[in-house]
Structure formats: C-alpha cells, structure tokens
Design a protein around this motif. Structure first.
Motif, PDB file in Angstrom:
ATOM      1  N   HIS A  53      51.455  29.360  53.210  1.00 53.57           N
ATOM      2  CA  HIS A  53      51.373  30.781  53.527  1.00 53.57           C
ATOM      3  C   HIS A  53      52.006  31.008  54.898  1.00 53.57           C
ATOM      4  N   ALA A  54      52.824  32.035  55.003  1.00 54.05           N
ATOM      5  CA  ALA A  54      53.438  32.366  56.287  1.00 54.05           C
ATOM      6  C   ALA A  54      52.361  32.704  57.310  1.00 54.05           C
ATOM      7  N   ASP A  55      52.650  32.439  58.568  1.00 56.30           N
ATOM      8  CA  ASP A  55      51.669  32.695  59.621  1.00 56.30           C
ATOM      9  C   ASP A  55      51.222  34.147  59.640  1.00 56.30           C
ATOM     10  N   SER A  56      52.140  35.047  59.324  1.00 54.94           N
ATOM     11  CA  SER A  56      51.832  36.482  59.392  1.00 54.94           C
ATOM     12  C   SER A  56      50.804  36.920  58.352  1.00 54.94           C
ATOM     13  N   VAL A  57      50.602  36.110  57.314  1.00 56.12           N
ATOM     14  CA  VAL A  57      49.663  36.492  56.243  1.00 56.12           C
ATOM     15  C   VAL A  57      48.531  35.487  56.070  1.00 56.12           C
ATOM     16  N   LYS A  58      48.577  34.398  56.818  1.00 48.85           N
ATOM     17  CA  LYS A  58      47.570  33.347  56.668  1.00 48.85           C
ATOM     18  C   LYS A  58      46.178  33.905  56.938  1.00 48.85           C
TER      19      LYS A  58
ATOM     20  N   VAL B  94      59.829  34.888  53.508  1.00 48.72           N
ATOM     21  CA  VAL B  94      58.826  34.230  52.677  1.00 48.72           C
ATOM     22  C   VAL B  94      57.433  34.722  53.037  1.00 48.72           C
ATOM     23  N   VAL B  95      56.618  34.875  52.020  1.00 52.88           N
ATOM     24  CA  VAL B  95      55.212  35.240  52.205  1.00 52.88           C
ATOM     25  C   VAL B  95      54.319  34.052  51.859  1.00 52.88           C
ATOM     26  N   ALA B  96      54.516  33.507  50.661  1.00 51.66           N
ATOM     27  CA  ALA B  96      53.696  32.379  50.219  1.00 51.66           C
ATOM     28  C   ALA B  96      54.434  31.599  49.145  1.00 51.66           C
ATOM     29  N   VAL B  97      54.131  30.306  49.081  1.00 48.70           N
ATOM     30  CA  VAL B  97      54.781  29.412  48.127  1.00 48.70           C
ATOM     31  C   VAL B  97      53.727  28.538  47.466  1.00 48.70           C
ATOM     32  N   LEU B  98      53.901  28.307  46.171  1.00 52.96           N
ATOM     33  CA  LEU B  98      53.008  27.410  45.430  1.00 52.96           C
ATOM     34  C   LEU B  98      53.863  26.364  44.732  1.00 52.96           C
ATOM     35  N   ARG B  99      53.733  25.130  45.195  1.00 51.70           N
ATOM     36  CA  ARG B  99      54.524  24.054  44.628  1.00 51.70           C
ATOM     37  C   ARG B  99      53.984  23.652  43.261  1.00 51.70           C
ATOM     38  N   TRP B 100      54.812  22.937  42.497  1.00 47.33           N
ATOM     39  CA  TRP B 100      54.394  22.473  41.167  1.00 47.33           C
ATOM     40  C   TRP B 100      53.125  21.609  41.267  1.00 47.33           C
ATOM     41  N   SER B 101      52.978  20.911  42.418  1.00 52.91           N
ATOM     42  CA  SER B 101      51.823  20.036  42.614  1.00 52.91           C
ATOM     43  C   SER B 101      50.523  20.801  42.817  1.00 52.91           C
ATOM     44  N   GLY B 102      50.644  22.078  43.145  1.00 48.21           N
ATOM     45  CA  GLY B 102      49.458  22.881  43.422  1.00 48.21           C
ATOM     46  C   GLY B 102      49.240  23.153  44.894  1.00 48.21           C
ATOM     47  N   SER B 103      50.003  22.474  45.744  1.00 46.13           N
ATOM     48  CA  SER B 103      49.853  22.725  47.173  1.00 46.13           C
ATOM     49  C   SER B 103      50.509  24.053  47.532  1.00 46.13           C
ATOM     50  N   ALA B 104      49.912  24.731  48.500  1.00 41.81           N
ATOM     51  CA  ALA B 104      50.356  26.078  48.849  1.00 41.81           C
ATOM     52  C   ALA B 104      50.779  26.171  50.308  1.00 41.81           C
TER      53      ALA B 104
ATOM     54  N   ASP C 251      44.697  40.875  51.041  1.00 35.46           N
ATOM     55  CA  ASP C 251      43.537  41.544  51.632  1.00 35.46           C
ATOM     56  C   ASP C 251      43.852  41.974  53.056  1.00 35.46           C
ATOM     57  N   THR C 252      43.041  42.866  53.566  1.00 41.39           N
ATOM     58  CA  THR C 252      43.176  43.356  54.946  1.00 41.39           C
ATOM     59  C   THR C 252      44.627  43.749  55.230  1.00 41.39           C
ATOM     60  N   LEU C 253      45.158  44.568  54.362  1.00 38.73           N
ATOM     61  CA  LEU C 253      46.555  44.973  54.486  1.00 38.73           C
ATOM     62  C   LEU C 253      46.758  45.868  55.710  1.00 38.73           C
TER      63      LEU C 253
ATOM     64  N   ARG D 210      55.578  23.517  36.702  1.00 39.58           N
ATOM     65  CA  ARG D 210      56.622  22.493  36.775  1.00 39.58           C
ATOM     66  C   ARG D 210      57.709  22.865  37.768  1.00 39.58           C
ATOM     67  N   VAL D 211      57.558  24.015  38.405  1.00 39.12           N
ATOM     68  CA  VAL D 211      58.562  24.490  39.362  1.00 39.12           C
ATOM     69  C   VAL D 211      57.838  24.986  40.595  1.00 39.12           C
ATOM     70  N   THR D 212      58.612  25.331  41.614  1.00 39.37           N
ATOM     71  CA  THR D 212      58.064  25.967  42.809  1.00 39.37           C
ATOM     72  C   THR D 212      58.152  27.474  42.641  1.00 39.37           C
ATOM     73  N   MET D 213      57.035  28.137  42.837  1.00 36.57           N
ATOM     74  CA  MET D 213      56.984  29.590  42.738  1.00 36.57           C
ATOM     75  C   MET D 213      56.665  30.171  44.108  1.00 36.57           C
ATOM     76  N   ALA D 214      57.209  31.342  44.387  1.00 34.98           N
ATOM     77  CA  ALA D 214      57.014  31.921  45.709  1.00 34.98           C
ATOM     78  C   ALA D 214      57.012  33.437  45.645  1.00 34.98           C
ATOM     79  N   TRP D 215      56.418  34.016  46.662  1.00 35.04           N
ATOM     80  CA  TRP D 215      56.505  35.446  46.922  1.00 35.04           C
ATOM     81  C   TRP D 215      57.269  35.641  48.224  1.00 35.04           C
ATOM     82  N   PHE D 216      58.245  36.519  48.170  1.00 33.58           N
ATOM     83  CA  PHE D 216      58.984  36.959  49.345  1.00 33.58           C
ATOM     84  C   PHE D 216      58.798  38.467  49.463  1.00 33.58           C
ATOM     85  N   ARG D 217      59.149  38.994  50.597  1.00 36.08           N
ATOM     86  CA  ARG D 217      59.122  40.444  50.777  1.00 36.08           C
ATOM     87  C   ARG D 217      60.316  40.877  51.627  1.00 36.08           C
ATOM     88  N   GLN D 218      60.693  42.118  51.429  1.00 35.57           N
ATOM     89  CA  GLN D 218      61.814  42.671  52.175  1.00 35.57           C
ATOM     90  C   GLN D 218      61.511  44.114  52.531  1.00 35.57           C
TER      91      GLN D 218
END
Length: 123
Positions: free
Chosen positions: A58-63, A46-56, A82-84, A30-38
């Motif tokens: 991903h930042a270009d650096s991790v796509k 920002v690294v990646a975001v998952l909206r409440w709708s299910g759409s995602a 993966d492929t860290l 029901r909310v927007t969830m995200a991963w950030f890094r520092q």
C-alpha cells in the motif's frame, strides 16, 4: 482479458467506498493485481498492489486507510477505502501484470487495465 472496475462515486470527507475489479480471461491469484489513480493534471500513481502470492503493498499516502484484497471464487479484486479525504479524489484504475514484474509500483509494467471509476471526495 477484461477488467471491469466499479464502485466509485461521490462521498463526504471521512466516508468510505469499496471499489471492485472483476476480471475475465485471467486468474487473479496467478498474476499481480493493482489499483492506481490519476487526478487531473497529475500522473497515474500506484495506490495498492496484491501479488499472486497474496502479499500486499500500500502506498504511504493510503496506508492504514485503504486495503486491497481479493475473492478468488469471484475472480475479483477489491479496494476498501476508509477515512477518505479530498486528496483521494481521482479516477481509479485496476491493472493486471501477467509477467509478475518486480517493479510493481510502475504503471508501465501492467498489461491490462480496467476502464476507470471516478471517486470524488467532497462536502
């Protein structure tokens, strides 16, 4: 609201890790969830975001290498990495935006944050 991030660690270049963010006090689909890094000396990004709708997003650096997902039954969001590379070394934070803001890549719109989990990629 509490966000409990886990799953970080030390991994060799080319390896994989899966981060988890267990939420309580809110419902992740029901909310927007995200991963950030520092990384040291750098701003939180920002690294990646998952909206409440299910759409995602991903930042270009991790796509193509990282994938954000969720398990509604566990109220948990995941980041499969993966492929860290050494450039992925950072503290990773999960965030929740209860207002469903448009600016999903902006850290300031997120109301709640987890405590962070360290990811170190090194040989």
């Amino acid at each position: 609201v509490q966000l409990q991030a886990s799953g970080g660690g030390l991994v060799q270049p080319g390896g994989s890790l899966r981060l988890s963010c267990a939420a309580s006090g809110l419902t992740i689909n029901r909310v927007t969830m995200a991963w950030f890094r520092q990384a040291p000396g750098r701003e939180r990004e920002v690294v990646a975001v998952l909206r409440w709708s299910g759409s995602a997003y991903h930042a270009d650096s991790v796509k193509g290498r990282f994938t954000i997902s969720r398990d509604n039954s566990k109220n948990t969001v995941y980041l499969q990495m993966d492929t860290l590379t050494p450039e992925d070394t950072a503290v990773y934070y999960c965030g929740a935006d209860t207002q469903r803001s448009v600016a999903i890549t902006t850290a300031t719109v997120y109301d709640f944050w987890g405590q962070g989990t360290q990811v170190t990629v090194s040989s």
